[in-house]
Design a protein around this motif. Sequence first.
Motif, PDB file in Angstrom:
ATOM      1  N   ALA A 110      44.669  47.359  41.901  1.00 27.38           N
ATOM      2  CA  ALA A 110      44.977  46.074  42.531  1.00 27.38           C
ATOM      3  C   ALA A 110      44.257  44.938  41.819  1.00 27.38           C
ATOM      4  N   ILE A 111      43.017  45.171  41.447  1.00 28.59           N
ATOM      5  CA  ILE A 111      42.253  44.153  40.710  1.00 28.59           C
ATOM      6  C   ILE A 111      42.906  43.887  39.357  1.00 28.59           C
ATOM      7  N   SER A 112      43.323  44.946  38.691  1.00 30.70           N
ATOM      8  CA  SER A 112      43.967  44.817  37.384  1.00 30.70           C
ATOM      9  C   SER A 112      45.286  44.050  37.491  1.00 30.70           C
ATOM     10  N   HIS A 113      46.101  44.399  38.495  1.00 26.30           N
ATOM     11  CA  HIS A 113      47.389  43.715  38.679  1.00 26.30           C
ATOM     12  C   HIS A 113      47.190  42.253  39.072  1.00 26.30           C
ATOM     13  N   LYS A 114      46.162  41.987  39.834  1.00 20.22           N
ATOM     14  CA  LYS A 114      45.854  40.609  40.217  1.00 20.22           C
ATOM     15  C   LYS A 114      45.475  39.799  38.973  1.00 20.22           C
ATOM     16  N   ALA A 115      44.698  40.393  38.080  1.00 24.94           N
ATOM     17  CA  ALA A 115      44.302  39.710  36.844  1.00 24.94           C
ATOM     18  C   ALA A 115      45.518  39.433  35.964  1.00 24.94           C
ATOM     19  N   ILE A 116      46.451  40.374  35.913  1.00 25.40           N
ATOM     20  CA  ILE A 116      47.677  40.169  35.125  1.00 25.40           C
ATOM     21  C   ILE A 116      48.494  39.029  35.710  1.00 25.40           C
ATOM     22  N   ALA A 117      48.656  39.022  37.037  1.00 28.66           N
ATOM     23  CA  ALA A 117      49.427  37.965  37.691  1.00 28.66           C
ATOM     24  C   ALA A 117      48.770  36.596  37.490  1.00 28.66           C
ATOM     25  N   LEU A 118      47.448  36.560  37.549  1.00 28.25           N
ATOM     26  CA  LEU A 118      46.726  35.313  37.331  1.00 28.25           C
ATOM     27  C   LEU A 118      46.911  34.818  35.900  1.00 28.25           C
ATOM     28  N   GLN A 119      46.827  35.728  34.939  1.00 32.31           N
ATOM     29  CA  GLN A 119      47.008  35.351  33.537  1.00 32.31           C
ATOM     30  C   GLN A 119      48.425  34.826  33.297  1.00 32.31           C
ATOM     31  N   LYS A 120      49.411  35.489  33.884  1.00 25.81           N
ATOM     32  CA  LYS A 120      50.796  35.044  33.726  1.00 25.81           C
ATOM     33  C   LYS A 120      50.995  33.683  34.373  1.00 25.81           C
ATOM     34  N   SER A 121      50.384  33.485  35.523  1.00 27.95           N
ATOM     35  CA  SER A 121      50.478  32.199  36.203  1.00 27.95           C
ATOM     36  C   SER A 121      49.866  31.082  35.360  1.00 27.95           C
ATOM     37  N   ARG A 122      48.719  31.354  34.748  1.00 30.53           N
ATOM     38  CA  ARG A 122      48.085  30.364  33.861  1.00 30.53           C
ATOM     39  C   ARG A 122      48.984  30.034  32.668  1.00 30.53           C
ATOM     40  N   LEU A 123      49.583  31.077  32.096  1.00 29.09           N
ATOM     41  CA  LEU A 123      50.471  30.883  30.954  1.00 29.09           C
ATOM     42  C   LEU A 123      51.684  30.051  31.354  1.00 29.09           C
ATOM     43  N   ASP A 124      52.291  30.373  32.500  1.00 25.37           N
ATOM     44  CA  ASP A 124      53.441  29.602  32.973  1.00 25.37           C
ATOM     45  C   ASP A 124      53.074  28.142  33.207  1.00 25.37           C
ATOM     46  N   ASN A 125      51.893  27.896  33.774  1.00 20.96           N
ATOM     47  CA  ASN A 125      51.457  26.526  34.009  1.00 20.96           C
ATOM     48  C   ASN A 125      51.213  25.783  32.704  1.00 20.96           C
TER      49      ASN A 125
END
Length: 145
Positions: A110-125
């Motif tokens: 869950a921590i790993s998937h959260k980090a991936i989602a956060l990184q993708k969100s930063r990239l999209d922004n």
Amino acid sequence: MHKLLLILSLLPAIALAKPPIDDETSCKDMPFFKHHSPENGEEEPLPRFLHQLDLSETQKTQIKSLFKAQRAEIDAKLNEAKSIGKEIHQLSFSSDYSNVKVQALLDKAAISHKAIALQKSRLDNALFKLLTDEQQKQLQSRFED
């Protein structure tokens, strides 16, 4: 009886209709971006959600450089999540299984998937901020539809 013979005669044809995929064309060990990366030295493709926007060459270059900069970090996080999934699978089919161990691995996943989602969100922004005001409005209206 005739139906049974007909079905049995069609089984080899059905088996050959879609042969298994060779290991070299499989993507099981391929990093995330490799699935979407160009081959033979072609240019890096843009994300699909940007295709209908009228991007300048400068914007295209900046977007591609953002993806290149993030590629290694996202791939590393995806590989970590994949290895956790393998650990869970191996533990599920071992005599060393316990709910506590699986729960610990699930928490780690869950921590790993959260980090991936956060990184993708930063990239999209970051991609969003490279767009002009008009392009941002076009993109937002496309997501609303």
